[in-house]
Design a protein around this motif. Structure first.
Motif, mmCIF file in Angstrom:
data_model
loop_
_atom_site.group_PDB
_atom_site.id
_atom_site.type_symbol
_atom_site.label_atom_id
_atom_site.label_comp_id
_atom_site.label_asym_id
_atom_site.label_seq_id
_atom_site.Cartn_x
_atom_site.Cartn_y
_atom_site.Cartn_z
ATOM 1 N N ASP A 100 0.841 -1.195 0.000
ATOM 2 C CA ASP A 100 0.000 0.000 0.000
ATOM 3 C C ASP A 100 0.875 1.243 0.000
ATOM 4 O O ASP A 100 2.084 1.181 0.280
ATOM 5 N N PRO A 143 -0.868 9.327 1.014
ATOM 6 C CA PRO A 143 -2.187 8.830 0.603
ATOM 7 C C PRO A 143 -2.951 9.825 -0.270
ATOM 8 O O PRO A 143 -3.612 9.437 -1.242
ATOM 9 N N ASN A 146 -1.428 9.811 -3.752
ATOM 10 C CA ASN A 146 -1.859 8.653 -4.523
ATOM 11 C C ASN A 146 -3.282 8.841 -5.048
ATOM 12 O O ASN A 146 -3.581 8.528 -6.204
ATOM 13 N N GLU A 147 -4.140 9.388 -4.207
ATOM 14 C CA GLU A 147 -5.527 9.639 -4.608
ATOM 15 C C GLU A 147 -5.590 10.638 -5.764
ATOM 16 O O GLU A 147 -6.316 10.436 -6.748
#
Length: 465
Positions: A100, A143, A146-147
């Motif tokens: 992840d 995060p 990445n989004e």
């Protein structure tokens, strides 16, 4: 003519701002910054795949192992990781599609701290800031990065990234990936939106000894419908590619300097006919014979290119990657470049020596100053060594004709990296022009005209746009 260019530049300047503004960097003249920021760039070197290939994910997993934020850290930056001490198994994990985003950051962070000051890293940070509004890379921001990376990737995103964010009008693409296949030896691959992504014809499959075998050559002679049993047959295959694709191309490109010196001697056809047959049939050939064959075919290919009005782009200088560069080959590049210009023998070739031949850029200044058929291309150099490249440009502008230089190429495989690199080019150009104006060497009006030429007009006029 100069007065017309000054008027044109001043008119364009009076129309500013037309492009999303960036703060004026410390020490840079504001008016020069506005001019440089708002002048479109012609990008003279990329390795992009088509947008549809990216969106459909029909690309090689070697090129993009994972479709996530780590795409920013592949390519050149991956070699900085290796050189800083990152183990191969950690590199493999970071670019895998199994972890992840946060887990990948945890692996990357200790090494990021060692190299985030480098040109490679600064270009990444500027791209992420310009595309997604993310100022700092850390465990909390990854995060979101990445989004936003995934959200941006939709139909039309190439044009958005290049036109709207980077202010790049068009890119020259040396396409080395064909869907899921490494296609370094394929001269021409159809690209989406040819007005945005313009093509360089790749020469390696035509003359490099590593490609002169039946399996590799098949990719060239099957489309042409020509059986190859002799070097004359191979001429006809080469001619077929140019007859069909030269009108849709802007230049030709060779990376042959990665595996040999660029000392291409003039060798006659009759001296290599037997060597060619033995080479393609897998029989023994000596290193001396291999060089003779490559040399002969280099001059044939570049001669055909010149008949089609295509300049010859040649890799010079630093090697991508890590732990294999032969610095001795790099050191001889410019001696051989000068000899190439002599050996053209008035046949009209235009040699574009790429990447400023770093770290032997001073020798390139002498070559382009002396030879009418030598030109300078600055792709990649701005992020290899920003200070040396800035100094090179400043020297160049006091030494050689201003029409013989092209200041920008990202040399990337991912379009998202181009905005940050373009920003670093604009920063360097503005710094150089500010210095030359403040030192009294140029007027501000001179600086406007020069910016227009080296960033946009030179490439527009020189290449087959």
């Amino acid at each position: 003519m100069k007065s017309l260019l000054i008027v044109f530049s001043l008119i364009r300047l009076s129309m500013l701002p037309v492009f999303p503004q960036e703060p004026v960097p410390a020490g840079v003249d504001k008016q020069i910054w506005d001019k440089v920021l708002n002048t479109p760039l012609i990008d003279t070197h990329e390795h992009l795949v088509s947008e549809s290939t990216r969106l459909n994910r029909t690309y090689s997993k070697t090129l993009y192992p994972a479709d996530d934020w780590t795409i920013f850290f592949g390519s050149y930056f991956q070699s900085d990781f290796a050189v800083s001490g990152m183990p191969k198994e950690v590199i493999g994990q970071i670019f895998s599609d199994t972890l992840d985003p946060v887990a990948k950051w945890d692996l990357l962070e200790p090494y990021w701290e060692n190299i985030e000051h480098t040109g490679y890293a600064r270009a990444i940070k500027h791209s992420i800031r310009m595309l997604y509004g993310i100022e700092e890379l850390n465990r909390e921001s990854v995060p979101l990065l990445n989004e936003k990376y995934l959200a941006l990737k939709k139909e039309g995103f190439y044009k958005h990234v290049l036109h709207d964010v980077a202010n790049v009008e068009a890119c020259h693409v040396n396409h080395i990936w064909e869907d899921s296949v490494f296609a370094l030896n394929t001269p021409f691959v159809e690209l989406d939106n040819p007005d945005l992504l313009m093509h360089d014809i790749g020469l390696l499959g035509m003359f490099s000894s590593g490609q002169l075998n039946r399996e590799s050559m098949q990719l060239l002679y099957e489309p042409a419908g020509i059986e190859v049993e002799s070097i004359g047959d191979w001429y006809r295959v080469i001619d077929w590619w140019f007859d069909n694709y030269a009108s849709r191309s802007v230049a030709v490109k060779t990376q042959d300097a990665y595996h040999r010196e660029i000392n291409y001697d003039r060798v006659e056809k009759e001296d290599v006919e037997d060597i060619f047959v033995r080479k393609i049939d897998g029989s023994d050939v000596t290193p001396e014979e291999v060089k003779m064959l490559e040399d002969h075919l280099f001059w044939y290919c570049t001669g055909v290119a010149t008949k089609h009005n295509l300049p010859v782009k040649m890799h010079t200088g630093f090697y991508a990657g890590a732990d294999y560069m032969n610095l001795g080959n790099l050191e001889t590049n410019m001696t051989h470049a000068s000899q190439l210009c002599f050996n053209d023998q008035g046949e009209g070739r235009k040699f574009v020596f790429m990447h400023i031949a770093y770290p032997f850029q001073n020798e390139l200044l002498a070559v382009v100053k002396h030879h009418t058929n030598a030109y300078v291309e600055m792709s990649w150099s701005w992020i290899i060594d920003h200070v040396a490249t800035r100094n090179f440009l400043k020297q160049y502008l006091t030494i050689a004709p201003v029409n013989k230089i092209f200041v920008f190429g990202g040399d990337y495989q991912s379009v998202e990296l181009i905005p940050g690199h373009a920003y670093m080019v604009r920063l360097g150009v503005a710094q150089v022009l500010t210095e030359l104006v403040s030192e009294g060497y140029f007027s501000r009006e001179d600086a406007y005209v020069i910016a227009e030429k080296i960033m946009y007009r030179n490439a527009k006029q020189f290449f087959n746009h």
